[in-house]
Design a protein around this motif. Structure first.
Motif, PDB file in Angstrom:
ATOM      1  N   PRO A   1       0.824  -1.205   0.000  1.00 18.34           N
ATOM      2  CA  PRO A   1       0.000   0.000   0.000  1.00 18.34           C
ATOM      3  C   PRO A   1       0.861   1.259   0.000  1.00 18.34           C
ATOM      4  O   PRO A   1       2.060   1.198   0.322  1.00 18.34           O
ATOM      5  CB  PRO A   1      -0.801  -0.126   1.293  1.00 18.34           C
ATOM      6  CG  PRO A   1       0.054  -0.965   2.179  1.00 18.34           C
ATOM      7  CD  PRO A   1       0.762  -1.926   1.282  1.00 18.34           C
ATOM      8  N   ALA A   2       0.243   2.380  -0.308  1.00 17.22           N
ATOM      9  CA  ALA A   2       0.983   3.635  -0.485  1.00 17.22           C
ATOM     10  C   ALA A   2       1.682   4.098   0.782  1.00 17.22           C
ATOM     11  O   ALA A   2       2.675   4.825   0.717  1.00 17.22           O
ATOM     12  CB  ALA A   2       0.022   4.719  -0.984  1.00 17.22           C
ATOM     13  N   THR A   3       1.185   3.658   1.950  1.00 15.82           N
ATOM     14  CA  THR A   3       1.784   4.081   3.215  1.00 15.82           C
ATOM     15  C   THR A   3       3.237   3.606   3.357  1.00 15.82           C
ATOM     16  O   THR A   3       4.000   4.169   4.143  1.00 15.82           O
ATOM     17  CB  THR A   3       0.969   3.546   4.399  1.00 15.82           C
ATOM     18  OG1 THR A   3       0.786   2.129   4.229  1.00 15.82           O
ATOM     19  CG2 THR A   3      -0.391   4.214   4.472  1.00 15.82           C
TER      20      THR A   3
ATOM     21  N   GLN B   1       5.590   4.024   1.372  1.00 17.74           N
ATOM     22  CA  GLN B   1       6.521   5.057   0.910  1.00 17.74           C
ATOM     23  C   GLN B   1       6.925   5.978   2.060  1.00 17.74           C
ATOM     24  O   GLN B   1       8.125   6.257   2.239  1.00 17.74           O
ATOM     25  CB  GLN B   1       5.881   5.866  -0.210  1.00 17.74           C
ATOM     26  CG  GLN B   1       6.820   6.891  -0.834  1.00 17.74           C
ATOM     27  CD  GLN B   1       6.213   7.549  -2.054  1.00 17.74           C
ATOM     28  OE1 GLN B   1       5.081   8.027  -2.015  1.00 17.74           O
ATOM     29  NE2 GLN B   1       6.950   7.569  -3.146  1.00 17.74           N
ATOM     30  N   ASN B   2       5.956   6.427   2.836  1.00 16.48           N
ATOM     31  CA  ASN B   2       6.274   7.308   3.969  1.00 16.48           C
ATOM     32  C   ASN B   2       7.125   6.590   4.996  1.00 16.48           C
ATOM     33  O   ASN B   2       8.022   7.184   5.604  1.00 16.48           O
ATOM     34  CB  ASN B   2       4.983   7.806   4.618  1.00 16.48           C
ATOM     35  CG  ASN B   2       4.215   8.757   3.719  1.00 16.48           C
ATOM     36  OD1 ASN B   2       4.790   9.403   2.848  1.00 16.48           O
ATOM     37  ND2 ASN B   2       2.914   8.836   3.912  1.00 16.48           N
ATOM     38  N   ARG B   3       6.835   5.311   5.191  1.00 16.59           N
ATOM     39  CA  ARG B   3       7.584   4.554   6.201  1.00 16.59           C
ATOM     40  C   ARG B   3       9.057   4.418   5.817  1.00 16.59           C
ATOM     41  O   ARG B   3       9.950   4.693   6.613  1.00 16.59           O
ATOM     42  CB  ARG B   3       6.954   3.177   6.382  1.00 16.59           C
ATOM     43  CG  ARG B   3       7.588   2.395   7.511  1.00 16.59           C
ATOM     44  CD  ARG B   3       6.892   1.078   7.751  1.00 16.59           C
ATOM     45  NE  ARG B   3       7.491   0.408   8.894  1.00 16.59           N
ATOM     46  CZ  ARG B   3       7.243  -0.843   9.226  1.00 16.59           C
ATOM     47  NH1 ARG B   3       6.391  -1.551   8.513  1.00 16.59           N
ATOM     48  NH2 ARG B   3       7.825  -1.392  10.268  1.00 16.59           N
TER      49      ARG B   3
ATOM     50  N   THR C   1       6.085  -6.320   6.027  1.00 16.86           N
ATOM     51  CA  THR C   1       6.290  -4.919   6.378  1.00 16.86           C
ATOM     52  C   THR C   1       7.605  -4.688   7.118  1.00 16.86           C
ATOM     53  O   THR C   1       8.129  -3.570   7.108  1.00 16.86           O
ATOM     54  CB  THR C   1       5.136  -4.408   7.257  1.00 16.86           C
ATOM     55  OG1 THR C   1       4.997  -5.267   8.401  1.00 16.86           O
ATOM     56  CG2 THR C   1       3.819  -4.423   6.501  1.00 16.86           C
TER      57      THR C   1
ATOM     58  N   HIS D   1      10.829  -3.044   5.323  1.00 16.12           N
ATOM     59  CA  HIS D   1      11.145  -1.627   5.098  1.00 16.12           C
ATOM     60  C   HIS D   1      12.477  -1.286   5.756  1.00 16.12           C
ATOM     61  O   HIS D   1      13.224  -0.436   5.277  1.00 16.12           O
ATOM     62  CB  HIS D   1      10.036  -0.730   5.665  1.00 16.12           C
ATOM     63  CG  HIS D   1       8.785  -0.747   4.851  1.00 16.12           C
ATOM     64  ND1 HIS D   1       7.625  -1.323   5.289  1.00 16.12           N
ATOM     65  CD2 HIS D   1       8.515  -0.269   3.608  1.00 16.12           C
ATOM     66  CE1 HIS D   1       6.688  -1.200   4.365  1.00 16.12           C
ATOM     67  NE2 HIS D   1       7.200  -0.562   3.337  1.00 16.12           N
TER      68      HIS D   1
ATOM     69  N   SER E   1      -2.546  -6.595   3.137  1.00 15.66           N
ATOM     70  CA  SER E   1      -1.886  -5.331   3.483  1.00 15.66           C
ATOM     71  C   SER E   1      -1.898  -5.093   4.996  1.00 15.66           C
ATOM     72  O   SER E   1      -1.090  -4.331   5.511  1.00 15.66           O
ATOM     73  CB  SER E   1      -2.567  -4.157   2.776  1.00 15.66           C
ATOM     74  OG  SER E   1      -3.886  -3.963   3.248  1.00 15.66           O
ATOM     75  N   GLU E   2      -2.808  -5.765   5.699  1.00 15.75           N
ATOM     76  CA  GLU E   2      -2.871  -5.706   7.155  1.00 15.75           C
ATOM     77  C   GLU E   2      -2.432  -7.051   7.716  1.00 15.75           C
ATOM     78  O   GLU E   2      -2.261  -8.023   6.981  1.00 15.75           O
ATOM     79  CB  GLU E   2      -4.301  -5.394   7.616  1.00 15.75           C
ATOM     80  CG  GLU E   2      -4.889  -4.120   7.031  1.00 15.75           C
ATOM     81  CD  GLU E   2      -4.257  -2.866   7.623  1.00 15.75           C
ATOM     82  OE1 GLU E   2      -3.635  -2.981   8.703  1.00 15.75           O
ATOM     83  OE2 GLU E   2      -4.378  -1.793   7.010  1.00 15.75           O
TER      84      GLU E   2
END
Length: 977
Positions: free
Chosen positions: A483-485, A487-489, A610, A613, A682-683
Motif C-alpha cells: 500500500p501507499a503508506t 513510501q512514507n515509512r 512490512t 522496510h 496489506s494488514e
C-alpha cells in the motif's frame, strides 16, 4: 400413440454428466498434478511461450535456509505465485527465480548450538572447516524448503535458484563492496552500535526486536565544580535505566527550553540517601517525582538555576577508593535538543560509547569534550560484555552473562555509588527494550570499530548534494508502493538513519574484502587487487579470503603483505541480500530487466513483509543507489504478519501455530492458497481452524459450480451462437463476463487478489448457482436438442467456464488445472499456458444490465414469498406455485414487459398485475411497489419437467407431458431412429 403410462422420463433428460468428483481429494490429487507439470515441464513451456514479451520480474526476497517453512513463508510465496501467474496470463514473461539467504547469524548460530551440545569450542576449529559446516547446513534446508514450496504449487525455476553462498554470488557481493571502497564511500570508524553480548557481534536494525524488559533505575548526583559560583558544590541529578553505563559517563546534557530550580531537602528519614540540608538541581516539572522516588518527606525551592552557567561537574565516582585517578576528569554541561522534562530529572547522563544520541553529542561538541579531557570516545566494554581491565572497580564484571541474563555490573555500580554517597534513589521500571531476534537476549549499545558507508558524504565534487541519502530519497519518490503508506515509512527511515554499518564480527559470510595500510590507515584502492579477489571467489568461493597466504596472494608483487592489514570482519547479511539484484537479476539473461522505471518495457517488483522496510527493501535500495544511482525496483509491495484467529501472535508456547504442512495434509494446498488469495494481506491477517473451515466451505461451493458447468458442457457440441439468437438472460451473462474481465485485470494489476476472489466467488455462488443456472436448468435438462435457448445457454456456460477457470487459476492452480483437463482432456495444454481471453466489446450492455437489476429486485420478492410457502409446507417446490405479483412501481413493471416471469422465478405459472395489492400480502421492507399473493398452480404435473400446467394431457402422443416436453420427446425419438 406411444404408451407413456409407466415410462421413466429421467432417461430422456439432458442431465449433467461428468466424472469431475464432488469431493476434491486435494491432498492425494495435488501431488499427481505436480507430477504432470513436472513431466510436461510446465516451467519450460511457460518460458518458451512468453519469449520476447515484456518482462515482469517479481524478484524474490530470500528466506533463510535454516528450518521448515512456516505459515508466513506460505503467505509470502503464494502471494508471489498468484501475482506471477496473473501477470503471465496478461501478456508478460513472468519468470520467477527463487532465492535463499545462506550466510550470517541464523545459520552460524545453529552450528554453534551443535558445538555447545558436544562441548566443542568454535574458536578451536579452523575457520574454513566451520564455514563448510555452515554451507552443508544451508544446503540441507534449501532442499527441504524447495520441496515444501513446490508442494504449495509455486511455479518457479527450482532447478536454478540463486543462493547467496554460490561462488558467483559471493564474488559479486565482494565486488559490490569493493565498489563502495573504491568510490570512497566505505570507511572504518568507531561509534556505538547495537551489540549482542550473547552472539558477540553488531546487529542491524532489522535483526532487532523490541520486547518488554525490567531495568534498574537510578538517580545519581554530580557535584558542580566549575561555573556559576552560586551553584558550586550543589548536585545535578541524572536518571538512567542503565546503571552499568555510569563508568562511561563523559558529559551531562540539558535543555535551554526547560526551567530548572535549586531545591533543598528539609525533611527526610535519618538513614535516607538524600539528606536534610542537601541541595539538588532538578527540572521544575520533575522535582516532585524525583523527591518522591527519593523518599524525601519535605523540600523547598530555593531559587532558579541557570544551568547554562555550569561549566563542569565531577564524575560521581571521582575519588572512589580503588579508582585511582581514572574518574578525575571533568564532566561538561552541554545543551542538547534531545533533552525533555517528560520523565527523569531534566538532565541526560551522556555516555558517548553507549548511545546514539550520546555519540552525536560527542560529535557535535568535540572541543568541549577535549577541553574536559575526553578526546576520544572511551572504549569501556569488551565484546563479551565485560568491562575492559583498564576500567577500575568494574574490570571483568559482566553486563549480561552468556545466556543473556543480568550480570554483576549493575549491582556493582549501584553498590559503589551508594558507598560513596552519590546515589539519591533507585527503583525498577518495565519498558520496551531492544533484543536480538535470534538469541532473544537484551542488547547494549557499545562503542566498537566497525566498517560504515557514508550516508551524507558527497559522492563527487562536481555534483553538490549527491549523497547516498539524497539518491535513496529521490528513488523512493519515484517508486510505486502498495500500500501507499509504505513510501512514507521507508522515506522516514532513510531520512533518519545513521551511516550504514556493514561489518559483523562473525565467521560465516562474505568477508569485507579490503586491505588497510598499517601506517596510514587508508583503504587500498587497486583495480588489479580487486580483480584477483573477484576471480578467486568465482572459482573457490569466499573461503579463499581465509586461506593461509591469502594476503600476499591478492596483493600480488606490487605490495608487501607486512604493510597491510587484511580485514577479517564479514559483511552484514543485509548487504548480501541487498546485492541480489546484482548477482541474480543483472547476471541472468532471462531476468536482466530493461526497466519501466528507467524508460524500458520491463517491470520489477519487490514483495515482502512490512518488516522489510528496515530490512531487504532498505538494504537493496542503499546498495543499488550507492553503486548505480537508482533503486533496483519499480514497485514495492508489503504484506502484514499472520496471527491466530483471535488476533494473537503465533507461538509454540500458546499452542496457536498453524503449520502449512498440516493444512496441506488435511485439506490440500489450494485451501491454503484460497485463504491467501482472499485475505487483505496489506494488514495483519488471521488463520486458525475455524477460518480454514470457512475457506473449505467456500471452496466446496465454487467446486460444485464448476462441476455443474462441466456436467452441462458434456452436451455441448461447440456450436457458436450469434448474439441475435440469444435471450436476454444469456446476453446478461455475457455482459457480466465483460464487466468481470475489467475488474479481474485491474485487480490483478493492482496486486489485489482479494478483490478478484470476492468478485468471482459472489458471481459463481449468487449470480450463477443461485440464479442463472437455477433458471436455466429447465431449458438445459428438458428442451429439445434444436432449442435455441438451450444452445445459447450451453455456449454461454462454455464462455463462463473458460473465463472463470483462467481467472481463478493464479489463486487455485491445482483445481483449475483439474477442471481444465476434465473439460478438454488430460493431454490438452495446461490452463496455465493460456492468456486471459479477450472479451468482445459487443458483450458489454450496460442498459440491459440496468434493466435486469430491476427484474431481479422483483424476483427477490417472489422467491421470498415462495420460501415462506415452503416453510409453512403449503408447497413442496416452487413449481407447485402460481403467485400473483402486484407491481405498482411503473419503472419495475416496464422492465418485466415481454418476459416469462414464471420461468425466471421457477414457478409453473404466474400472474403480473399493476393493481394495488390487497392487504396482508408478502412484501420486502427494502422494495417498494412489489407484493406477492401466493397461489397453487392449476393443472396436471408433467412427468418429465414436473411443471404443473393445464396443457398437460392435451398432447395425444405424450399426454403426461407439457407441450414443450412432448415436442422434445418427438425430436429425441426421431433422431434416435
Amino acid at each position: 400413440m406411444t404408451d407413456t403410462t409407466s415410462r421413466d422420463y429421467s432417461e430422456t433428460l439432458n442431465l449433467p454428466k461428468t466424472d469431475f468428483p464432488m469431493r476434491a481429494g486435494l491432498p492425494k490429487n495435488e501431488p499427481k498434478i505436480l507430477e504432470k507439470w513436472k513431466h510436461k515441464d510446465l516451467y519450460k513451456a511457460m518460458r518458451e511461450q512468453s519469449a520476447g514479451r515484456p518482462k515482469f520480474i517479481l524478484h524474490d526476497g530470500p528466506p533463510y535456509a535454516n528450518g521448515n517453512i512456516h505459515i508466513g513463508h506460505s503467505l509470502n510465496k503464494t502471494l508471489k505465485d498468484i501475482i506471477n501467474r496473473s501477470m503471465q496470463m496478461q501478456g508478460f514473461d513472468a519468470n520467477y527465480v527463487p532465492g535463499w539467504d545462506c550466510h550470517g547469524l541464523p545459520i552460524e548460530w545453529k552450528i554453534e548450538e551443535q558445538y555447545r551440545k558436544k562441548g566443542k569450542n568454535k574458536d578451536a576449529v579452523p575457520i574454513n572447516e566451520f564455514r563448510r559446516e555452515c554451507r552443508d547446513f544451508a544446503d540441507k534446508w534449501i532442499d527441504v524448503q524447495r520441496e515444501e514450496f513446490k508442494r504449495l504449487g509455486i511455479e518457479a525455476d527450482w532447478a536454478n535458484p540463486y543462493l547467496t553462498m554460490n561462488y558467483d554470488s559471493e564474488a559479486v557481493i565482494a565486488k559490490e563492496l569493493m565498489k563502495f571502497a573504491t568510490s570512497g564511500q566505505l570507511y572504518r570508524g568507531s561509534k556505538p552500535v547495537m551489540w549482542s553480548i550473547v552472539e558477540k557481534t553488531a546487529l542491524a536494525e532489522a535483526e532487532v526486536e523490541y520486547e518488554d524488559h525490567t531495568s534498574h533505575t537510578i538517580w545519581v548526583t554530580f557535584p558542580v565544580v566549575s561555573g556559576d559560583e552560586a551553584l558550586l558544590g550543589k548536585k545535578v541529578v541524572i536518571w538512567t535505566t542503565t546503571p552499568w553505563t555510569i563508568p562511561a559517563n563523559r558529559a551531562i546534557s540539558f535543555s535551554n527550553d526547560i526551567s530548572y530550580g535549586l531545591y533543598k531537602v528539609t525533611e527526610a528519614a535519618e538513614d535516607n540517601w538524600a539528606k536534610v540540608g542537601e541541595e539538588f538541581i532538578i527540572a521544575d516539572n520533575l522535582a516532585g517525582s524525583v523527591f518522591e522516588a527519593s523518599r524525601v518527606d519535605a523540600y523547598e525551592r530555593l531559587s532558579d538555576a541557570d544551568v547554562s552557567k555550569i561549566e563542569y561537574c565531577a564524575h560521581p565516582l571521582r575519588g572512589a577508593e580503588g579508582a585511582g585517578d581514572y574518574f578525575d576528569f571533568n564532566v561538561p554541561m552541554l545543551a542538547g535538543d534531545h533533552v525533555t522534562d517528560d520523565a527523569g530529572t531534566g538532565f541526560v547522563h551522556t555516555a558517548p560509547g553507549h548511545g546514539q544520541e550520546d555519540f552525536q553529542m560527542f560529535l557535535d561538541n568535540r572541543e568541549a569534550f577535549a577541553k574536559a579531557g575526553t578526546e576520544q570516545v572511551p572504549m569501556t566494554v569488551q565484546p563479551d560484555g565485560s568491562y575492559y581491565p583498564h576500567v577500575p572497580l568494574f574490570e571483568g564484571k559482566y553486563i549480561l552473562d552468556r545466556k543473556g541474563k543480568e550480570g554483576s555490573t549493575n549491582k556493582a555500580v549501584i553498590e559503589k555509588l551508594t558507598e560513596i554517597g552519590a546515589l539519591m534513589a533507585r527503583g525498577r521500571v518495565k519498558h520496551s527494550y531492544p533484543h536480538s531476534w535470534r538469541s532473544k537476549a537484551p542488547l547494549i549499545f557499545r562503542n566498537t570499530p566497525q566498517w560504515f558507508v557514508y550516508m551524507d558524504k558527497e559522492l563527487s565534487e562536481e555534483a553538490k548534494g549527491d549523497t547516498l541519502r539524497a539518491r535513496a530519497l529521490k528513488a523512493i519518490s519515484e517508486t510505486r508502493f502498495v500500500p501507499a503508506t509504505g513510501q512514507n515509512r521507508l522515506n522516514a527511515m532513510i531520512e533518519a538513519r545513521p551511516d550504514w554499518v556493514l561489518s559483523r564480527q562473525r565467521a560465516w559470510g562474505v568477508p569485507i574484502t579490503v586491505f588497510v595500510n598499517k601506517e596510514t590507515g587508508e583503504v587500498l584502492r587497486d583495480d588489479a587487487v580487486n580483480a584477483r579477489i573477484f576471480d578467486a571467489f568465482q572459482n573457490e568461493g569466499a573461503d579463499a579470503w581465509f586461506e593461509d597466504g591469502a594476503t600476499q596472494r591478492f596483493l600480488g608483487d606490487a605490495y608487501d603483505a607486512e604493510n597491510f592489514e587484511k580485514v577479517t570482519d564479514i559483511l552484514d547479511v543485509w548487504f548480501d541480500s541487498g546485492s541480489t539484484h546484482a548477482f541474480c537479476m543483472e547476471r541472468r539473461a532471462d531476468l536482466n530487466p530493461n526497466r519501466k522505471g528507467l524508460g524500458g518495457d520491463d517491470y520489477v517488483l519487490y514483495l515482502e513483509g512490512t518488516d522489510q522496510h528496515r530490512g531487504w527493501f532498505h538494504s537493496s535500495l542503499l546498495e543499488s543507489c550507492g553503486t548505480r544511482g537508482h533503486a533496483p525496483y519499480d514497485a514495492v509491495l508489503t504484506h502484514g504478519f499472520t496471527m491466530d484467529e483471535h488476533g494473537r501472535k503465533m507461538s509454540k508456547s500458546l499452542g496457536n501455530t498453524v503449520a502449512p504442512q498440516d493444512v496441506i495434509k488435511q485439506y490440500g494446498a489450494d485451501i491454503l492458497r484460497l485463504w491467501v488469495g482472499s485475505v487483505d494481506y496489506s494488514e495483519d491477517q488471521r488463520i486458525g481452524p475455524e477460518i480454514i473451515k470457512t475457506n473449505v466451505d467456500a471452496y466446496r461451493k465454487m467446486r460444485n459450480t464448476l462441476r455443474f458447468m462441466l456436467g452441462s458442457l458434456s452436451h455441448y457440441k461447440g456450436e457458436e451462437v450469434a448474439l441475435a439468437d440469444m435471450s436476454e438472460l444469456e446476453l446478461l451473462m455475457l455482459h457480466r463476463i465483460a464487466e468481470l474481465d475489467i475488474l479481474v485485470r485491474e485487480s490483478y494489476q493492482a496486486f489485489d487478489s482479494k478483490r478478484v476472489f470476492s468478485a468471482l466467488f459472489n458471481f459463481m455462488t449468487v449470480e450463477l448457482s443461485a440464479f442463472y443456472f437455477d433458471v436455466r436448468k429447465d431449458a438445459l435438462y428438458c428442451d429439445a436438442p434444436s432449442s435455441k435457448k438451450r444452445k445459447a445457454s450451453l455456449y454461454v456456460i462454455e464462455q463462463l467456464f473458460r473465463h472463470l477457470t483462467m481467472w481463478l487459476s493464479p489463486i487455485l492452480p491445482f483445481t483449475m488445472e483439474e477442471s481444465w483437463s476434465y473439460r478438454y482432456g488430460d493431454a490438452a495444454t495446461s490452463v496455465h499456458l493460456q492468456q486471459f481471453p479477450e472479451v468482445s466489446s459487443a458483450w458489454r450492455n450496460d442498459e440491459l444490465s440496468a434493466k435486469w437489476e430491476k427484474i431481479r429486485i422483483v424476483r427477490r420478492v417472489i422467491t421470498g414469498a415462495l420460501e415462506v410457502e415452503r416453510r409453512e409446507k403449503r408447497i413442496g417446490s416452487s413449481l407447485e406455485a402460481h403467485p400473483t405479483v402486484h407491481v405498482t412501481n411503473a419503472e419495475l413493471m416496464t422492465a418485466l414487459n415481454g418476459l416469462d416471469m414464471a420461468e425466471i422465478s421457477i414457478t409453473s405459472q404466474i400472474n403480473l398485475s399493476a393493481d394495488a395489492a390487497p392487504s396482508g400480502t408478502f412484501t420486502l421492507d427494502d422494495v417498494e411497489g412489489v407484493s406477492v399473493v401466493p397461489g397453487l398452480a392449476e393443472g396436471n404435473k408433467c412427468a418429465r419437467s414436473w411443471k404443473i400446467l393445464p396443457e398437460v394431457g392435451t398432447d395425444t402422443e405424450f399426454p403426461e407431458l407439457t407441450l414443450r416436453d412432448a415436442d422434445a420427446m418427438r425430436e429425441l425419438e426421431s433422431s434416435a431412429v
